[in-house]
Scaffold this motif. Structure first.
Motif, PDB file in Angstrom:
ATOM      1  N   SER A  31     144.940  36.445  -5.883  1.00 39.87           N
ATOM      2  CA  SER A  31     146.220  35.806  -5.546  1.00 39.87           C
ATOM      3  C   SER A  31     146.575  35.903  -4.066  1.00 39.87           C
ATOM      4  O   SER A  31     147.742  35.759  -3.699  1.00 39.87           O
ATOM      5  N   HIS A  32     145.598  36.129  -3.217  1.00 42.80           N
ATOM      6  CA  HIS A  32     145.863  36.241  -1.784  1.00 42.80           C
ATOM      7  C   HIS A  32     146.570  34.982  -1.284  1.00 42.80           C
ATOM      8  O   HIS A  32     146.207  33.862  -1.657  1.00 42.80           O
ATOM      9  N   PRO A  33     147.581  35.137  -0.422  1.00 42.02           N
ATOM     10  CA  PRO A  33     148.328  33.965   0.065  1.00 42.02           C
ATOM     11  C   PRO A  33     147.461  32.890   0.709  1.00 42.02           C
ATOM     12  O   PRO A  33     147.730  31.697   0.541  1.00 42.02           O
ATOM     13  N   LEU A  34     146.418  33.266   1.444  1.00 38.69           N
ATOM     14  CA  LEU A  34     145.553  32.269   2.061  1.00 38.69           C
ATOM     15  C   LEU A  34     144.865  31.409   1.006  1.00 38.69           C
ATOM     16  O   LEU A  34     144.750  30.188   1.152  1.00 38.69           O
ATOM     17  N   ILE A  35     144.399  32.054  -0.054  1.00 38.24           N
ATOM     18  CA  ILE A  35     143.735  31.316  -1.125  1.00 38.24           C
ATOM     19  C   ILE A  35     144.719  30.386  -1.814  1.00 38.24           C
ATOM     20  O   ILE A  35     144.413  29.209  -2.077  1.00 38.24           O
ATOM     21  N   GLN A  36     145.915  30.889  -2.114  1.00 34.35           N
ATOM     22  CA  GLN A  36     146.894  30.066  -2.816  1.00 34.35           C
ATOM     23  C   GLN A  36     147.324  28.865  -1.978  1.00 34.35           C
ATOM     24  O   GLN A  36     147.513  27.756  -2.495  1.00 34.35           O
ATOM     25  N   HIS A  37     147.466  29.061  -0.680  1.00 35.41           N
ATOM     26  CA  HIS A  37     147.820  27.956   0.215  1.00 35.41           C
ATOM     27  C   HIS A  37     146.722  26.889   0.219  1.00 35.41           C
ATOM     28  O   HIS A  37     146.999  25.680   0.081  1.00 35.41           O
ATOM     29  N   LYS A  38     145.480  27.329   0.365  1.00 28.82           N
ATOM     30  CA  LYS A  38     144.369  26.388   0.406  1.00 28.82           C
ATOM     31  C   LYS A  38     144.205  25.678  -0.935  1.00 28.82           C
ATOM     32  O   LYS A  38     143.887  24.472  -0.980  1.00 28.82           O
ATOM     33  N   LEU A  39     144.426  26.385  -2.031  1.00 27.48           N
ATOM     34  CA  LEU A  39     144.332  25.763  -3.352  1.00 27.48           C
ATOM     35  C   LEU A  39     145.406  24.687  -3.524  1.00 27.48           C
ATOM     36  O   LEU A  39     145.146  23.614  -4.086  1.00 27.48           O
ATOM     37  N   LEU A  58     136.304  33.328   0.334  1.00 32.09           N
ATOM     38  CA  LEU A  58     137.340  34.328   0.094  1.00 32.09           C
ATOM     39  C   LEU A  58     137.208  34.938  -1.305  1.00 32.09           C
ATOM     40  O   LEU A  58     137.400  36.145  -1.491  1.00 32.09           O
ATOM     41  N   LEU A  59     136.864  34.117  -2.297  1.00 31.69           N
ATOM     42  CA  LEU A  59     136.634  34.637  -3.642  1.00 31.69           C
ATOM     43  C   LEU A  59     135.445  35.593  -3.663  1.00 31.69           C
ATOM     44  O   LEU A  59     135.441  36.588  -4.399  1.00 31.69           O
ATOM     45  N   ALA A  60     134.434  35.273  -2.858  1.00 31.07           N
ATOM     46  CA  ALA A  60     133.236  36.116  -2.833  1.00 31.07           C
ATOM     47  C   ALA A  60     133.548  37.527  -2.352  1.00 31.07           C
ATOM     48  O   ALA A  60     132.947  38.499  -2.824  1.00 31.07           O
ATOM     49  N   TYR A  61     134.474  37.661  -1.414  1.00 28.29           N
ATOM     50  CA  TYR A  61     134.865  38.998  -0.960  1.00 28.29           C
ATOM     51  C   TYR A  61     135.317  39.850  -2.141  1.00 28.29           C
ATOM     52  O   TYR A  61     134.955  41.028  -2.250  1.00 28.29           O
ATOM     53  N   GLU A  62     136.121  39.258  -3.024  1.00 26.91           N
ATOM     54  CA  GLU A  62     136.616  40.006  -4.189  1.00 26.91           C
ATOM     55  C   GLU A  62     135.512  40.204  -5.210  1.00 26.91           C
ATOM     56  O   GLU A  62     135.355  41.294  -5.774  1.00 26.91           O
ATOM     57  N   ALA A  63     134.746  39.153  -5.489  1.00 25.96           N
ATOM     58  CA  ALA A  63     133.701  39.242  -6.508  1.00 25.96           C
ATOM     59  C   ALA A  63     132.640  40.272  -6.144  1.00 25.96           C
ATOM     60  O   ALA A  63     132.036  40.894  -7.024  1.00 25.96           O
ATOM     61  N   MET A  64     132.428  40.462  -4.838  1.00 23.48           N
ATOM     62  CA  MET A  64     131.380  41.377  -4.391  1.00 23.48           C
ATOM     63  C   MET A  64     131.931  42.721  -3.944  1.00 23.48           C
ATOM     64  O   MET A  64     131.234  43.512  -3.307  1.00 23.48           O
ATOM     65  N   ARG A  65     133.159  42.998  -4.322  1.00 17.01           N
ATOM     66  CA  ARG A  65     133.801  44.247  -3.910  1.00 17.01           C
ATOM     67  C   ARG A  65     133.054  45.488  -4.398  1.00 17.01           C
ATOM     68  O   ARG A  65     133.078  46.540  -3.757  1.00 17.01           O
TER      69      ARG A  65
END
Length: 207
Positions: A6-14, A37-44
């Motif tokens: 739910s990062h603001p950058l992702i929500q804005h771009k979506l 940006l999703l990959a950062y979380e998926a690969m945490r």
């Protein structure tokens, strides 16, 4: 398990991707940016191990990626935009492709292509598809990965519907879903509502 990033950058771009006024070029760029940006979380949870390196000032122990190598697998065609973006972050990852399309009458997945790394069983797999709608294509793709020997799989989607999530959780409870948002529902044609339309058509300008 479902992780909504739910990062603001992702929500804005979506939100920009949802807009009918967003053209093909910008839509592609936004899809690629969200994918990274999703990959950062998926690969945490990628494993790290200390390695001895020498900086300009001294030698020391510093964290480097270890453990299983990675594979990025795109569900064609729309998943390509995601793998092409993510491979910039992990250039050593191998890339595979699974051709799946949804029959417009039955809404069931039809497989037409399968090309995976030969050592897929030894890699952590990140399966990409911008839209998790009915879940049929994603579930069938995961079946193909498991048949090839894959044991560690994450599904990365820009947008998801509750119906598709339910299918993956039922068929593959061991697969984590990483998504930017969960929308309301599917309409009678299997499209996510409010959604962003057909991701493939908007990425490639085919409609």
């Amino acid at each position: 398990m479902v992780t909504v990033v739910s990062h603001p950058l992702i929500q804005h771009k979506l939100s920009l991707m949802r807009d009918t006024g967003t053209g093909v070029k910008e839509f592609r760029e936004l899809a690629a940016e969200i994918s990274m940006l999703l990959a950062y979380e998926a690969m945490r949870d990628l494993e790290l191990a200390p390695q001895t390196l020498t900086t300009p000032l001294q030698t020391g122990q510093f964290p480097m990626l270890s453990g299983k190598k990675l594979a990025l697998v795109a569900i064609l065609r729309a998943g390509l935009i995601m793998t092409d973006a993510i491979v910039a972050l992990v250039p050593a990852a191998k890339v595979g492709h699974l051709g799946m399309y949804r029959d417009p009458q039955t809404l069931k997945p039809v497989a037409y292509y399968n090309k995976l790394p030969a050592d897929i069983a030894e890699r952590r797999v990140f399966l990409t598809d911008p839209m998790l709608a009915t879940g049929g294509s994603a579930s069938a793709a995961i079946d193909s990965l498991k048949e090839a020997g894959a044991q560690s799989i994450k599904l990365m989607c820009i947008l998801s519907a509750p119906e598709g999530i339910a299918v993956i959780e039922r068929d593959h409870p061991d697969v984590e879903i990483v998504t930017a948002a969960i929308d309301s529902h599917l309409n009678d044609h299997g499209y996510i509502v409010p959604g962003l339309g057909d991701a493939g058509d908007r990425i490639y300008g085919t409609k």
